[in-house]
Write an enzyme that holds these catalytic residues in place. Sequence first.
Site, PDB file in Angstrom:
ATOM      1  N   ASP A 100      -8.395   9.089 -22.776  1.00 56.75           N
ATOM      2  CA  ASP A 100      -7.539  10.222 -23.083  1.00 56.75           C
ATOM      3  C   ASP A 100      -7.060  10.790 -21.744  1.00 56.75           C
ATOM      4  O   ASP A 100      -7.639  10.495 -20.688  1.00 56.75           O
ATOM      5  CB  ASP A 100      -8.359  11.259 -23.861  1.00 56.75           C
ATOM      6  N   ASP A 137      -5.416  14.551 -21.118  1.00 54.45           N
ATOM      7  CA  ASP A 137      -5.747  15.979 -20.962  1.00 54.45           C
ATOM      8  C   ASP A 137      -7.240  16.238 -21.168  1.00 54.45           C
ATOM      9  O   ASP A 137      -7.799  15.904 -22.217  1.00 54.45           O
ATOM     10  CB  ASP A 137      -4.974  16.810 -21.981  1.00 54.45           C
ATOM     11  N   ARG A 150       8.711  14.265 -30.886  1.00 58.90           N
ATOM     12  CA  ARG A 150       8.411  13.090 -30.071  1.00 58.90           C
ATOM     13  C   ARG A 150       8.740  11.836 -30.861  1.00 58.90           C
ATOM     14  O   ARG A 150       8.993  11.894 -32.061  1.00 58.90           O
ATOM     15  CB  ARG A 150       6.938  13.095 -29.647  1.00 58.90           C
ATOM     16  N   ARG A 204       4.926  25.926 -26.371  1.00 61.91           N
ATOM     17  CA  ARG A 204       4.536  25.077 -25.248  1.00 61.91           C
ATOM     18  C   ARG A 204       5.018  25.624 -23.903  1.00 61.91           C
ATOM     19  O   ARG A 204       4.605  25.138 -22.852  1.00 61.91           O
ATOM     20  CB  ARG A 204       5.051  23.650 -25.450  1.00 61.91           C
ATOM     21  N   ARG A 260      -2.093  29.918 -21.687  1.00 59.43           N
ATOM     22  CA  ARG A 260      -2.734  28.778 -22.368  1.00 59.43           C
ATOM     23  C   ARG A 260      -4.245  28.986 -22.452  1.00 59.43           C
ATOM     24  O   ARG A 260      -4.856  28.790 -23.514  1.00 59.43           O
ATOM     25  CB  ARG A 260      -2.444  27.482 -21.608  1.00 59.43           C
ATOM     26  N   SER A 276      -2.028  23.481 -29.064  1.00 63.02           N
ATOM     27  CA  SER A 276      -1.178  22.846 -30.059  1.00 63.02           C
ATOM     28  C   SER A 276      -1.970  21.878 -30.939  1.00 63.02           C
ATOM     29  O   SER A 276      -3.169  21.674 -30.755  1.00 63.02           O
ATOM     30  CB  SER A 276      -0.042  22.089 -29.356  1.00 63.02           C
ATOM     31  N   ASP A 310     -12.258  14.014 -24.493  1.00 69.00           N
ATOM     32  CA  ASP A 310     -12.912  15.334 -24.538  1.00 69.00           C
ATOM     33  C   ASP A 310     -12.776  16.006 -25.899  1.00 69.00           C
ATOM     34  O   ASP A 310     -13.436  17.001 -26.164  1.00 69.00           O
ATOM     35  CB  ASP A 310     -12.339  16.254 -23.450  1.00 69.00           C
ATOM     36  N   ASP A 349     -14.365   4.943 -34.063  1.00 66.02           N
ATOM     37  CA  ASP A 349     -13.989   3.655 -34.640  1.00 66.02           C
ATOM     38  C   ASP A 349     -15.068   2.613 -34.333  1.00 66.02           C
ATOM     39  O   ASP A 349     -15.553   2.532 -33.199  1.00 66.02           O
ATOM     40  CB  ASP A 349     -12.642   3.204 -34.049  1.00 66.02           C
TER      41      ASP A 349
END
Length: 270
Positions: free
Chosen positions: A25, A27, A139, A150, A157, A195, A232, A246
């Site tokens: 990942d 972020d 997106r 955003r 944030r 978000s 995270d 998974d």
Amino acid sequence: MDATTAPNFPPLEDRPIKNTIVLFDVDGTLSPSRRVASPSMLSALSRLRQKVAIGYVGGSDLSKQQEQLGTADRPVTSMFDFSFSENGLTAYKLGQELPSTSFISWIGEAQYKELVNFILHYVADLDIPVKRGTFVEFRNGMINVSPIGRNANLQERLDFEQYDLKHGIRKTFIERLRERFPHIDLTYSIGGQLSFDVFPNGWDKTYCLRHLEDEAKKPGGIEYKTIHFFGDKAFEGGNDWEIYSDPRVTGHAVKDPEDTLRILKELFDI
């Protein structure tokens, strides 16, 4: 990964740790949320890439990953063997684009408009301390919904993240969407600080595994029998959960980029 000299890496089939790939990942795992990865992280990834195939799996679009992981003179797609933006709906192998998929072609304009209209009305009626701009970001493979917007700055944030933890703003928003649109097969996944993502069922981060399976079927392709993933948000409802849990994947839940570095050093001696 020094910004001035591009290192050479062994071909994928010659990496010392065979049939293994390490996925990350972005972020909160490789970099602080929406901020730039540290030189120590980029250096560690470069050392890791000498031993094993590496890739990132981000919910955001490619431009944001370029900002966080790339440099002015080096595309992020050249810094990883596999680059999976928007959960792999936009994908690259060794800098070459792989086939992509579109959310809008899946959902259709009529249902998309109905969904976005509901979201914007909900945001308009939402009573939270701060609202900024860009509440819905379209997106290629999903939409990203932010109750605060955003365009919020870093402090806003951080403040919203704490407010959301206490009041469950995103969680309640998602519950209302599930109630309103049960007829559309959508997944709602909380990620980052402010978000959540909305995408078709099955288009979560496990989508990137389809590319790995397709690559294995090609002449000279590699079947990755061991797939590590670092994230995270590896909790139910978090946008790393599906791939973390998974059965094809060995998942590593991390608290922050420093935690990622610690585990990498333990596992791969880098």
